[in-house]
Design a protein around this motif. Structure first.
Motif, PDB file in Angstrom:
ATOM      1  N   GLN A  56      -3.053  -6.494 -10.237  1.00  0.00           N
ATOM      2  CA  GLN A  56      -3.664  -5.187 -10.022  1.00  0.00           C
ATOM      3  C   GLN A  56      -2.627  -4.158  -9.547  1.00  0.00           C
ATOM      4  OE1 GLN A  56      -6.663  -4.116 -10.847  1.00  0.00           O
ATOM      5  NE2 GLN A  56      -7.136  -6.116 -11.682  1.00  0.00           N
ATOM      6  N   GLY A  57      -1.725  -4.591  -8.659  1.00  0.00           N
ATOM      7  CA  GLY A  57      -0.653  -3.699  -8.195  1.00  0.00           C
ATOM      8  C   GLY A  57       0.269  -3.305  -9.330  1.00  0.00           C
ATOM      9  N   HIS A  58       0.553  -4.249 -10.218  1.00  0.00           N
ATOM     10  CA  HIS A  58       1.419  -3.960 -11.357  1.00  0.00           C
ATOM     11  C   HIS A  58       0.751  -2.957 -12.300  1.00  0.00           C
ATOM     12  CE1 HIS A  58       4.741  -4.603 -14.071  1.00  0.00           C
ATOM     13  NE2 HIS A  58       3.887  -4.814 -15.052  1.00  0.00           N
TER      14      HIS A  58
ATOM     15  N   MET B  54       0.828  -1.192   0.000  1.00  0.00           N
ATOM     16  CA  MET B  54       0.000   0.000   0.000  1.00  0.00           C
ATOM     17  C   MET B  54       0.867   1.249   0.000  1.00  0.00           C
ATOM     18  SD  MET B  54      -3.260  -0.459   0.046  1.00  0.00           S
ATOM     19  CE  MET B  54      -3.749  -2.016  -0.604  1.00  0.00           C
ATOM     20  N   SER B  55       0.371   2.276  -0.601  1.00  0.00           N
ATOM     21  CA  SER B  55       1.101   3.531  -0.732  1.00  0.00           C
ATOM     22  C   SER B  55       1.084   4.290   0.591  1.00  0.00           C
ATOM     23  CB  SER B  55       0.451   4.382  -1.830  1.00  0.00           C
ATOM     24  OG  SER B  55       1.149   5.582  -1.970  1.00  0.00           O
ATOM     25  N   THR B  56       2.149   5.053   0.811  1.00  0.00           N
ATOM     26  CA  THR B  56       2.258   5.817   2.055  1.00  0.00           C
ATOM     27  C   THR B  56       2.042   7.298   1.820  1.00  0.00           C
ATOM     28  OG1 THR B  56       4.645   6.007   1.738  1.00  0.00           O
ATOM     29  CG2 THR B  56       3.847   4.168   3.103  1.00  0.00           C
ATOM     30  N   GLY B  57       1.382   7.681   0.761  1.00  0.00           N
ATOM     31  CA  GLY B  57       1.135   9.094   0.499  1.00  0.00           C
ATOM     32  C   GLY B  57       1.650   9.451  -0.874  1.00  0.00           C
ATOM     33  N   ASP B  58       2.863  10.063  -0.904  1.00  0.00           N
ATOM     34  CA  ASP B  58       3.434  10.447  -2.189  1.00  0.00           C
ATOM     35  C   ASP B  58       3.609   9.215  -3.059  1.00  0.00           C
ATOM     36  OD1 ASP B  58       3.481  13.079  -1.460  1.00  0.00           O
ATOM     37  OD2 ASP B  58       5.590  13.074  -0.856  1.00  0.00           O
ATOM     38  N   GLY B  59       4.158   8.158  -2.462  1.00  0.00           N
ATOM     39  CA  GLY B  59       4.260   6.880  -3.148  1.00  0.00           C
ATOM     40  C   GLY B  59       5.260   6.862  -4.286  1.00  0.00           C
ATOM     41  N   ASP B  60       6.042   5.844  -4.301  1.00  0.00           N
ATOM     42  CA  ASP B  60       6.980   5.591  -5.376  1.00  0.00           C
ATOM     43  C   ASP B  60       6.190   4.973  -6.517  1.00  0.00           C
ATOM     44  OD1 ASP B  60       8.926   4.633  -7.075  1.00  0.00           O
ATOM     45  OD2 ASP B  60       9.978   3.469  -5.556  1.00  0.00           O
TER      46      ASP B  60
ATOM     47  N   ALA C  48      -1.469  -0.736 -11.496  1.00  0.00           N
ATOM     48  CA  ALA C  48      -1.461   0.566 -10.821  1.00  0.00           C
ATOM     49  C   ALA C  48      -0.079   1.222 -10.940  1.00  0.00           C
ATOM     50  CB  ALA C  48      -1.853   0.404  -9.351  1.00  0.00           C
ATOM     51  N   ALA C  49       0.969   0.423 -10.807  1.00  0.00           N
ATOM     52  CA  ALA C  49       2.334   0.956 -10.946  1.00  0.00           C
ATOM     53  C   ALA C  49       2.555   1.465 -12.363  1.00  0.00           C
ATOM     54  CB  ALA C  49       3.360  -0.110 -10.584  1.00  0.00           C
ATOM     55  N   LEU C  50       2.093   0.737 -13.360  1.00  0.00           N
ATOM     56  CA  LEU C  50       2.249   1.183 -14.748  1.00  0.00           C
ATOM     57  C   LEU C  50       1.508   2.494 -14.978  1.00  0.00           C
ATOM     58  CD1 LEU C  50       1.909  -2.158 -16.751  1.00  0.00           C
ATOM     59  CD2 LEU C  50       3.998  -0.847 -16.294  1.00  0.00           C
ATOM     60  N   ARG C  51       0.305   2.612 -14.417  1.00  0.00           N
ATOM     61  CA  ARG C  51      -0.452   3.869 -14.551  1.00  0.00           C
ATOM     62  C   ARG C  51       0.306   5.010 -13.882  1.00  0.00           C
ATOM     63  NH1 ARG C  51      -4.534   0.778 -12.559  1.00  0.00           N
ATOM     64  NH2 ARG C  51      -5.666  -0.318 -14.173  1.00  0.00           N
ATOM     65  N   ALA C  52       0.860   4.757 -12.698  1.00  0.00           N
ATOM     66  CA  ALA C  52       1.596   5.814 -11.981  1.00  0.00           C
ATOM     67  C   ALA C  52       2.859   6.215 -12.749  1.00  0.00           C
ATOM     68  CB  ALA C  52       1.964   5.316 -10.580  1.00  0.00           C
ATOM     69  N   ILE C  53       3.544   5.238 -13.321  1.00  0.00           N
ATOM     70  CA  ILE C  53       4.768   5.527 -14.068  1.00  0.00           C
ATOM     71  C   ILE C  53       4.470   6.332 -15.319  1.00  0.00           C
ATOM     72  CG2 ILE C  53       6.589   4.429 -15.463  1.00  0.00           C
ATOM     73  CD1 ILE C  53       6.428   2.062 -13.410  1.00  0.00           C
ATOM     74  N   THR C  54       3.351   6.035 -15.971  1.00  0.00           N
ATOM     75  CA  THR C  54       3.033   6.685 -17.243  1.00  0.00           C
ATOM     76  C   THR C  54       2.145   7.915 -17.113  1.00  0.00           C
ATOM     77  OG1 THR C  54       1.160   5.192 -17.609  1.00  0.00           O
ATOM     78  CG2 THR C  54       3.298   4.527 -18.528  1.00  0.00           C
ATOM     79  N   ALA C  55       1.729   8.233 -15.902  1.00  0.00           N
ATOM     80  CA  ALA C  55       0.864   9.395 -15.692  1.00  0.00           C
ATOM     81  C   ALA C  55       1.633  10.686 -15.977  1.00  0.00           C
ATOM     82  CB  ALA C  55       0.341   9.418 -14.256  1.00  0.00           C
TER      83      ALA C  55
ATOM     84  N   MET D 197       7.088   3.110  -8.660  1.00  0.00           N
ATOM     85  CA  MET D 197       7.524   1.735  -8.889  1.00  0.00           C
ATOM     86  C   MET D 197       6.934   0.771  -7.863  1.00  0.00           C
ATOM     87  SD  MET D 197       9.282   1.757 -11.627  1.00  0.00           S
ATOM     88  CE  MET D 197      10.159   0.216 -11.612  1.00  0.00           C
ATOM     89  N   GLU D 198       6.289   1.299  -6.826  1.00  0.00           N
ATOM     90  CA  GLU D 198       5.654   0.424  -5.837  1.00  0.00           C
ATOM     91  C   GLU D 198       4.601  -0.419  -6.545  1.00  0.00           C
ATOM     92  OE1 GLU D 198       2.900   0.836  -1.878  1.00  0.00           O
ATOM     93  OE2 GLU D 198       4.250   2.466  -2.372  1.00  0.00           O
TER      94      GLU D 198
END
Length: 106
Positions: free
Chosen positions: A89-91, A1-7, A93-100, A9-10
């Protein structure tokens, strides 16, 4: 789970990220369960290539198989485990965060 800002790559999962394994996970998540031969046809892979990818996913605890006899032939059905579904699902989400697009506020 993310801790706020979140990496971003998490949640990124190198086991799932390989293109054929990612496609296996996507197909199984949508289907719930699919016969090995169907997955093979849909992905356009040889049985041996698909078997290798499924073995990697099974070794990680992401996919399980069920064997049964159907029409006098041994059949194998594949499905994501609970752990596999969460990893997939986590992967994603990480791809969406990386490409956002970058947040202009940061």
């Amino acid at each position: 789970m993310s801790t706020g800002d979140g990496d971003p790559m998490e949640g990124f999962d190198t086991t799932i990220h390989a293109p054929h394994r990612l496609r296996v996970c996507a197909l199984l998540e949508a289907a719930g369960e699919a016969e090995f031969a169907l997955v093979q046809r849909r992905l356009g892979l040889s049985a041996s290539a698909l078997s290798k990818h499924v073995t990697v996913l099974m070794d990680a605890g992401y996919v399980e198989q069920r064997k049964a006899v159907r029409d006098t032939r041994q059949r194998v059905w594949l499905r994501l485990t609970r752990q596999g579904r969460a990893a997939y699902q986590g992967h994603l989400a990480a791809l969406r965060a990386i490409t956002a697009p970058p947040d202009p506020a940061h």
